[in-house]
Design an enzyme around this catalytic site. Structure first.
Site, PDB file in Angstrom:
ATOM      1  CB  THR A  94      -0.914   0.225   1.348  1.00 21.88           C
ATOM      2  OG1 THR A  94      -0.228   0.034   2.299  1.00 21.88           O
ATOM      3  CG2 THR A  94      -2.085  -1.033   1.107  1.00 21.88           C
ATOM      4  CG  HIS A  99       7.313  -0.820   3.876  1.00 19.28           C
ATOM      5  ND1 HIS A  99       7.080  -0.291   2.530  1.00 19.28           N
ATOM      6  CD2 HIS A  99       6.372  -1.844   4.095  1.00 19.28           C
ATOM      7  CE1 HIS A  99       5.689  -0.875   2.052  1.00 19.28           C
ATOM      8  NE2 HIS A  99       5.324  -1.627   3.116  1.00 19.28           N
TER       9      HIS A  99
HETATM   10  P1  5GP Z   1       2.162  -2.168   3.123  1.00 22.43           P
HETATM   11  O1  5GP Z   1       0.674  -2.613   3.127  1.00 22.43           O
HETATM   12  O2  5GP Z   1       2.787  -1.433   1.961  1.00 22.43           O
HETATM   13  O3  5GP Z   1       2.937  -3.571   2.972  1.00 22.43           O
HETATM   14  O4  5GP Z   1       2.707  -1.461   4.480  1.00 22.43           O
HETATM   15  C1  5GP Z   1       2.544  -0.275   4.734  1.00 22.43           C
HETATM   16  C2  5GP Z   1       2.479  -0.235   6.244  1.00 22.43           C
HETATM   17  O5  5GP Z   1       2.431   1.032   6.464  1.00 22.43           O
HETATM   18  C3  5GP Z   1       0.993  -0.503   6.808  1.00 22.43           C
HETATM   19  O6  5GP Z   1       1.085  -1.698   7.570  1.00 22.43           O
HETATM   20  C4  5GP Z   1       0.262   0.337   7.393  1.00 22.43           C
HETATM   21  O7  5GP Z   1      -0.243   0.391   8.457  1.00 22.43           O
HETATM   22  C5  5GP Z   1       1.469   1.391   7.690  1.00 22.43           C
HETATM   23  N1  5GP Z   1       1.400   2.756   7.394  1.00 22.43           N
HETATM   24  C6  5GP Z   1       0.572   3.558   6.653  1.00 22.43           C
HETATM   25  N2  5GP Z   1       0.672   4.977   6.856  1.00 22.43           N
HETATM   26  C7  5GP Z   1       1.484   5.085   7.879  1.00 22.43           C
HETATM   27  C8  5GP Z   1       1.815   6.153   8.697  1.00 22.43           C
HETATM   28  O8  5GP Z   1       1.588   7.393   8.638  1.00 22.43           O
HETATM   29  N3  5GP Z   1       2.417   5.937   9.948  1.00 22.43           N
HETATM   30  C9  5GP Z   1       2.901   4.746  10.080  1.00 22.43           C
HETATM   31  N4  5GP Z   1       3.893   4.717  11.304  1.00 22.43           N
HETATM   32  N5  5GP Z   1       2.544   3.525   9.673  1.00 22.43           N
HETATM   33  C10 5GP Z   1       1.882   3.707   8.472  1.00 22.43           C
END
Ligand code: 5GP
Ligand code: ZN
Length: 113
Positions: A94, A99
């Protein structure tokens, strides 16, 4: 990188709960934790995801993986943990800034997909 959420966190424009920082990477707590310990580790240089890694930019990944065990130790994850990187739409990514999730503090689901 403009309009990248994690670049804004690196710049300090969006607050985060930092757990580790050096010149190459930053680790901070996930805003919506999926386990008692849920930390994100990101390179400071913008890379969109694992799918944008190349021979030229991937040294930071080795660095991050040298930092992850230190963070896990400090977080008390002696019983184990999971490191995950979602890639693209099918992978459930997302935020398009590379990361690595560190998940731990409980017995995690054995479901991988
Ligand atoms: P993905 O879904 O891309 O693997 O992980 C993105 C992560 O970023 C998600 O687990 C989401 O909760 C986290 N996330 C999204 N926006 C923010 C934010 O503004 N601050 C923090 N600390 N985490 C975020
Ligand atoms: Zn970025």
């Amino acid at each position: 990188m403009e309009n990248c959420l994690f670049c804004k966190i690196i710049a300090g424009d969006i607050p985060s709960t930092k757990v580790y920082e050096d010149d190459k990477c930053l680790a901070f707590r996930d805003i919506a934790p999926m386990a008692p310990t849920h930390i994100l580790v990101i390179p400071k240089a913008h890379i969109g995801g694992v799918d944008e890694l190349t021979a030229d930019n991937s040294a930071v990944v080795a660095h991050i993986f040298s930092v992850i065990p230190q963070i896990a130790k400090e977080e008390g994850l002696a019983n184990g943990y999971r490191v995950v990187s979602n890639v693209g739409d099918d992978g459930g990514q997302t935020v398009r800034h590379l990361h690595f999730h560190i998940l731990g503090g409980k017995k995690l689901s054995t479901e991988m997909a």
